[in-house]
Design an enzyme around this catalytic site. Sequence first.
Site, PDB file in Angstrom:
ATOM      1  N   CYS A 265       0.833  -1.196   0.000  1.00 12.61           N
ATOM      2  CA  CYS A 265       0.000   0.000   0.000  1.00 12.61           C
ATOM      3  C   CYS A 265       0.870   1.249   0.000  1.00 12.61           C
ATOM      4  CB  CYS A 265      -0.932  -0.001   1.212  1.00 12.61           C
ATOM      5  SG  CYS A 265      -1.988   1.459   1.318  1.00 12.61           S
TER       6      CYS A 265
ATOM      7  N   CYS B  81      -0.472   3.992   2.303  1.00  8.30           N
ATOM      8  CA  CYS B  81      -0.206   3.724   3.724  1.00  8.30           C
ATOM      9  C   CYS B  81       1.258   3.970   4.084  1.00  8.30           C
ATOM     10  CB  CYS B  81      -0.554   2.274   4.070  1.00  8.30           C
ATOM     11  SG  CYS B  81      -2.209   1.754   3.603  1.00  8.30           S
ATOM     12  N   ASP B  82       2.164   3.418   3.295  1.00  4.85           N
ATOM     13  CA  ASP B  82       3.576   3.387   3.677  1.00  4.85           C
ATOM     14  C   ASP B  82       4.468   4.337   2.893  1.00  4.85           C
ATOM     15  OD1 ASP B  82       2.912   1.444   5.501  1.00  4.85           O
ATOM     16  OD2 ASP B  82       3.422  -0.226   4.179  1.00  4.85           O
TER      17      ASP B  82
END
Length: 204
Positions: free
Chosen positions: A55, A58-59
């Site tokens: 992701c 997300c990261d």
Amino acid sequence: VTRVGGIIKKDGYFDVVTENGLVSTKTVIISVGVKHRTLGVDGEENYFGRGISFCAVCDGPFYKGKTAAIVGGGNSAVQEALYLSDICEKVHLIHRRDTFRAENSLVESAKNKSNIKIHTDCIVDGFIGNNKLEGIKVLNKASSESYDIECDVLFEAIGRVPENKIFTDIIKLDNDGYVISDEKCTTSCPGIFVAGDCRQKTVR
């Protein structure tokens, strides 16, 4: 939490097979979700959470100013490459075919980004690094050329896999392994319903 191994249809009820024995019930709701599709390259699991992510949203912020690689050829992969290009110093987009499945407008946007390098006809063939990912080995399928790419993270955007295999004997699945159902979430077997991402959908 009890692991399920299958469902057996009986006369008027179902036996759900679990690691702790059988559970009898008149109705079953399957909601097993999906898992990320992985590359299947040797040693890949050693880098999950240590440089391999699924992701970018997300990261991605953890890799600001660094080098990222992303593998995939659909809309998700190209969109994530574009997103990362505004965060990372360099982004490598790797696709196994010579053309993308993503929309042309997205691909053109990626081609016009100075810090995105596109590698077509290429696959990830190995990983570099001890306790964390430091790079990837790439194989060009067209030329048989192998080369290394230094990167701090690899995002895998190659789709998802439903975890429905254990139900193939009792309900119908489509060619991709998703449960075939209607908008009422009924399946091909009366008494068994399905919910969530493991069922067939037009929009996911």
